[in-house]
Design an enzyme around this catalytic site. Structure first.
Site, short mmCIF file in Angstrom:
data_model
loop_
_atom_site.label_atom_id
_atom_site.label_comp_id
_atom_site.label_asym_id
_atom_site.label_seq_id
_atom_site.Cartn_x
_atom_site.Cartn_y
_atom_site.Cartn_z
N HIS A 101 29.81 43.02 48.55
CA HIS A 101 29.83 43.12 50.01
C HIS A 101 29.01 44.32 50.51
O HIS A 101 28.09 44.74 49.83
CB HIS A 101 31.27 43.13 50.52
CG HIS A 101 32.08 42.00 49.96
ND1 HIS A 101 31.96 40.71 50.40
CD2 HIS A 101 32.99 41.95 48.93
CE1 HIS A 101 32.77 39.91 49.71
NE2 HIS A 101 33.40 40.64 48.80
N GLU B 89 37.28 46.12 51.23
CA GLU B 89 36.81 45.90 49.87
C GLU B 89 35.47 46.58 49.62
O GLU B 89 35.24 47.13 48.53
CB GLU B 89 36.70 44.40 49.60
CG GLU B 89 36.26 44.05 48.20
CD GLU B 89 36.09 42.56 48.01
OE1 GLU B 89 35.70 42.15 46.90
OE2 GLU B 89 36.33 41.78 48.97
N HIS C 168 34.41 43.68 42.46
CA HIS C 168 35.09 43.16 43.65
C HIS C 168 36.57 43.50 43.59
O HIS C 168 37.09 43.95 42.56
CB HIS C 168 34.93 41.63 43.73
CG HIS C 168 33.56 41.20 44.13
ND1 HIS C 168 33.23 40.76 45.40
CD2 HIS C 168 32.40 41.16 43.41
CE1 HIS C 168 31.96 40.44 45.45
NE2 HIS C 168 31.42 40.68 44.25
N GLU D 139 37.25 41.18 39.25
CA GLU D 139 38.16 41.27 40.40
C GLU D 139 39.25 42.28 40.05
O GLU D 139 40.16 41.99 39.26
CB GLU D 139 38.77 39.90 40.70
CG GLU D 139 37.78 38.85 41.18
CD GLU D 139 37.47 38.95 42.67
OE1 GLU D 139 37.81 39.98 43.29
OE2 GLU D 139 36.87 38.00 43.21
#
Length: 383
Positions: free
Chosen positions: A212, A227, A280, A347
């Protein structure tokens, strides 16, 4: 009452008393930083909860394992507490143990208190490994006569500290000496010169992709933590650690900028990287969902080595961070499908989970994540 012990816990407590060796004295103190923190029967979230302590409680430390502190209570009972939910107290900051928690009184000891424990290599050339067993990857080698500082012991293997700050394991039957007084001191080679081992990461070209950024905040936690802030913080820490080990590092973004998926992949492919790691934090509509997962492209599409890289990263994260293991999974994420080198997407916890969000935003936990990812890459590149 601060420490709340459950009635059915006499069995695990008895096991702790019987099988955990008592130290000579407390090795230090920690202060609880979380609001209410669980005390567990072992160093991990898969061990039973033995009780709880509140923020501000000071606990005597008698050992450490996998990022968890083994602490001693006033009545002689022992438990483990997560290292990222406490802070170490400097000697000057130590107060009388608070809220009824007291350090253990000194007892006679047969161990030397004069300084750190060291072992001397007795084999000709001995492997240093990533864990306590021959099934762990080889990180380097040491020659006969080398002296190593011991910081722990597991299953007959010594955990030793090297001059460059890395840790490794060496077989106990291939060294002499050792003991219980551990300290962080550098590797000393024959001749008295500090000689850090070359890292398996030296010369490797590694792309780090902080997920992101810019106008895309990614998932947002219950308190508003984004995030994109977490991924960039970890990526910067990871880049520093990799460069210290001689790796060449390319960040797809090094600031809070908007970056589409295609340019991230294009950078990695044009640079002809050896590995691609996208960072992430996960999210769910169910705020109770928690844990770690690592993703790669399904077989037949992804470059050779991606599945192994995913396993290495996942195992390292679970071992270091002690969060629930959701396993290695596959998906057609753009950044792992169109890269031309082994590529995975990690993740790290669920930002939608209040407890994990509180971890993700702390510098201490971000540091641990970066170290876990280093360990995963070391396992992947180990010969």
């Amino acid at each position: 009452m601060v420490v709340k012990w459950c009635k059915w816990l006499w069995v695990p407590l008895l096991l702790l008393v019987l099988f955990l060796p008592l130290p000579a004295q407390a090795a230090g103190m920690v202060e609880v930083t979380g609001d209410v923190v669980n005390l567990r029967a072992g160093p991990g979230t898969d061990y039973p909860v033995l009780g709880q302590v509140e923020q501000g409680t000071q606990l005597a430390v008698i050992g450490e394992a996998r990022g968890w502190y083994n602490v001693l209570l006033a009545d002689g009972r022992r438990a483990f507490i997560a290292g990222w939910l406490v802070r170490l107290l400097e000697p000057a900051a130590l107060a009388a143990p608070s809220r009824g928690i007291q350090a253990q009184q000194e007892r006679p000891s047969t161990a030397s208190a004069a300084g750190p424990s060291t072992v001397e290599v007795t084999g000709d050339v001995v492997n240093l490994r990533a864990g306590p067993g021959t099934d762990y990857p080889v990180l380097g080698q040491v020659e006969q006569g080398a002296q190593l500082a011991v910081i722990g012991e597991a299953r007959g293997w010594y955990n030793v500290l090297l001059a460059d700050g890395r840790r490794a394991f060496i077989a106990g039957w291939l060294v002499s000496g050792g003991g219980a007084a551990y300290a962080n001191v550098p590797l000393v080679s024959r001749g008295g010169e500090n000689r850090p081992l070359p890292s398996v990461l030296a010369g490797k070209k590694i792309v780090i992709d902080p997920g992101h950024g810019g106008s895309d905040p990614g998932a947002i936690g219950p308190t508003g933590y984004q995030e994109k802030a977490f991924t960039l913080a970890v990526a910067r820490l990871l880049a520093t650690k990799l460069r210290e080990r001689g790796a060449q590092v390319l960040l797809t973004r090094d600031s809070d900028v908007t970056l589409d998926l295609a340019p991230r992949v294009e950078k990695a492919n044009c640079w002809e990287a050896d590995a691609f790691l996208s960072i992430h934090a996960n999210a769910s509509t169910d705020s109770s969902v928690a844990g770690l997962s690592t993703w790669y492209c399904p077989s037949g599409f992804c470059p050779k080595g991606s599945s192994y890289l995913a396993r290495c990263v996942q195992e390292a994260m679970v071992q270091e961070l002690q969060l629930p293991d959701l396993g290695v999974r596959t998906a057609n994420f753009y950044v792992v499908r169109y890269t031309q080198m082994p590529a995975v997407l990690a993740e790290v916890g669920f930002i939608s989970n209040p407890g994990e969000e509180s971890l993700l935003r702390t510098p201490e936990f971000q540091e641990r994540v970066a170290q876990a990812l280093v360990s995963g890459l070391e396992r992947f590149f180990a010969p």
